[in-house]
Design a protein around this motif. Structure first.
Motif, PDB file in Angstrom:
ATOM      1  N   GLU A 156       0.623  -1.013   0.076  1.00  0.00           N
ATOM      2  CA  GLU A 156      -0.246  -0.468   0.065  1.00  0.00           C
ATOM      3  C   GLU A 156       0.561   1.083   0.248  1.00  0.00           C
ATOM      4  O   GLU A 156       0.263   2.226  -0.769  1.00  0.00           O
ATOM      5  N   ASN A 157       2.261   1.216   1.196  1.00  0.00           N
ATOM      6  CA  ASN A 157       3.182   1.897  -0.023  1.00  0.00           C
ATOM      7  C   ASN A 157       4.265   1.658   0.372  1.00  0.00           C
ATOM      8  O   ASN A 157       4.430   0.401   0.625  1.00  0.00           O
ATOM      9  N   ARG A 158       5.709   3.079   0.330  1.00  0.00           N
ATOM     10  CA  ARG A 158       6.579   2.131  -0.250  1.00  0.00           C
ATOM     11  C   ARG A 158       7.049   1.563   1.445  1.00  0.00           C
ATOM     12  O   ARG A 158       7.862   0.939   0.977  1.00  0.00           O
ATOM     13  N   ASP A 159       7.376   2.353   2.337  1.00  0.00           N
ATOM     14  CA  ASP A 159       7.088   1.963   3.652  1.00  0.00           C
ATOM     15  C   ASP A 159       7.079   0.207   3.851  1.00  0.00           C
ATOM     16  O   ASP A 159       7.824  -0.603   4.606  1.00  0.00           O
ATOM     17  N   GLN A 160       5.596  -0.030   4.138  1.00  0.00           N
ATOM     18  CA  GLN A 160       5.003  -1.459   3.524  1.00  0.00           C
ATOM     19  C   GLN A 160       5.929  -2.425   2.758  1.00  0.00           C
ATOM     20  O   GLN A 160       6.191  -3.713   3.189  1.00  0.00           O
ATOM     21  N   GLY A 169       7.264  -0.514  -3.817  1.00  0.00           N
ATOM     22  CA  GLY A 169       6.002   0.498  -3.280  1.00  0.00           C
ATOM     23  C   GLY A 169       5.151  -0.051  -3.763  1.00  0.00           C
ATOM     24  O   GLY A 169       4.446  -1.036  -4.155  1.00  0.00           O
ATOM     25  N   THR A 170       4.373   0.955  -4.435  1.00  0.00           N
ATOM     26  CA  THR A 170       2.507   0.741  -5.107  1.00  0.00           C
ATOM     27  C   THR A 170       2.428   0.838  -6.181  1.00  0.00           C
ATOM     28  O   THR A 170       4.311   0.877  -6.902  1.00  0.00           O
ATOM     29  N   GLN A 228       4.475   2.817  -8.457  1.00  0.00           N
ATOM     30  CA  GLN A 228       5.859   3.695  -8.371  1.00  0.00           C
ATOM     31  C   GLN A 228       5.856   1.634  -8.443  1.00  0.00           C
ATOM     32  O   GLN A 228       6.845   2.736  -9.121  1.00  0.00           O
TER      33      GLN A 228
END
Length: 410
Positions: free
Chosen positions: A293-297, A359-360, A363
């Motif tokens: 869902e985001n780059r950190d994940q 990333g997503t 991305q």
């Protein structure tokens, strides 16, 4: 562009389980889970549109990481799928008897009616290659231009030359530094020489009943042989050799300017060999990918998966991160002083080198687009995370690629 899912067949376990249950590779239940996962993910890769799946060859890994692929695993996956091609990238040639390998590959190709391919590697792990190649006194190498490296390449190329002869239609004689066929060269007595002279290939035996040439059968189902791949190329020398021999290199270097240079060298060398190719035709590139869902994940998945586990803790020792050196590294960590320190071998470096796409979906798609635009590779090889990430997460990653990216490039 064609796509290939690269398994590093791994016994499913957490790192703590590998520590507390060592050696985890003694557990049959873990082996069965690994085999089931490999088959399930290969079936899913076929379902979403991948063209191929592949395995490396490695042995003796009591830690349960990157278990070797021999023809048996390849055949098992082929028989549990319908159309996808399956093969090794690749057989470590210095560790094989060339006649035995030629036979294994041809039998597999015949049994599966051409649903396999053949990858080659030189071998960099001394724990098992030195054991298998002990009779010809060849050892593992990290491509360091040493005498061991020279001998390894010499044996690799000798086995390769034999394979090409073995798959051709004519009987042949071969004498190299490490192997000779027939053995002995002066002629092996053959009691059934009258039978062979009447029904075998002309020229195999002489008038005195001695074997003078060998004819390797069966021949491959695919003509003249299955498609050929080279494992994890990083040097221009290797890439140019692949171009001359009509082998697809799977390129580990991933920085756009560096991989573009290798792609151009491949095209140039292929032209010298009489093959006119478009840029990227005949080459493959290796990357890792993590959708979230985001780059950190996504980075957390990369850290748990092959990037942060296998590469950072294991492959680092063999110099893999040298493929992702940066210009500023030379001042702090000169090549002459050895490989990069382990503290520099991070997921962040793999991201900066454009090896790990994280990333997503949007991305990752932008990163993927940039890679395709740069070199237009014929093959995209995805370094998977079977055994390191949970099966459900691996399924989710493959399904996302199949739905969101793969149709865009097929």
């Amino acid at each position: 562009m064609k796509s290939m899912y690269f398994f590093l067949p791994t016994l499913p376990a957490t790192m703590e389980e590998r520590r507390s249950q060592r050696p985890i590779a003694n557990q049959t239940e873990r082996w069965q889970r690994m085999i089931e996962e490999v088959v399930e993910l290969a079936q899913l890769a076929e379902e979403v549109g991948f063209d191929a799946v592949c395995f490396p060859e490695h042995h003796l890994h009591s830690e349960g990481l990157e278990i070797g692929s021999l023809p048996t695993l390849t055949q098992h996956v082929i028989h549990n799928t319908k159309r996808i091609k399956v093969g090794p990238i690749g057989y470590v040639l210095p560790g094989w008897n060339p006649l035995r390998l030629a036979l294994e590959i041809s039998w597999l190709d015949q049994l599966t009616k051409g649903r396999t391919f053949v990858g080659f590697a030189r071998g960099y792990q001394s724990r098992w290659l030195n054991q298998m190649a002990q009779k010809i006194h060849v050892g593992a190498t990290t491509s360091d231009k040493s005498e061991t490296d020279r001998i390894n390449r010499e044996a690799f190329e000798e086995v390769f030359r034999f394979l090409k002869l073995a798959w051709a239609d004519e009987p042949f004689r071969f004498k190299g530094k490490y192997y000779e066929y027939p053995y002995p060269q002066e002629g092996t007595p053959w009691l059934a020489h009258e039978w062979t002279r009447e029904y075998g290939f002309p020229g195999e035996v002489d008038e005195l009943g001695r074997i003078q040439k060998i004819s390797v059968v069966p021949k491959p189902y695919q003509k003249p042989h299955p498609p050929l791949f080279q494992a994890f190329s990083i040097s221009e020398e290797t890439v140019r050799w692949c171009a001359r021999e009509n082998i697809t290199p799977t390129i580990l270097i991933s920085q756009p300017a560096a991989v573009r240079k290798l792609a151009e060298a491949f095209r140039e060398e292929a032209r010298k060999a009489g093959r006119r190719l478009d840029l990227g035709q005949g080459i493959g590139v290796l990357h890792a990918m993590y959708f979230a869902e985001n780059r950190d994940q996504a980075r957390a998945l990369a850290q748990q998966g092959i990037c942060g586990t296998a590469f950072q803790k294991f492959f680092y020792h063999f110099g893999f991160f040298e493929a992702w050196r940066e210009p500023e590294d030379e001042a702090k960590f000169p090549v002459a002083n050895g490989i990069l320190p382990q503290s520099e071998c991070t997921v962040a470096r793999m991201e900066r080198a454009d090896f790990a796409y994280t990333g997503t979906v949007d991305q990752v798609r932008r990163q993927f687009d940039a890679m395709v635009e740069n070199i237009h590779p014929e093959w995209f090889v995805w370094q998977g995370d079977q055994g390191l990430l949970p099966l459900a997460e691996n399924r989710k990653q493959i399904e996302t690629f199949g739905k969101e990216l793969l149709p865009r490039y097929k």
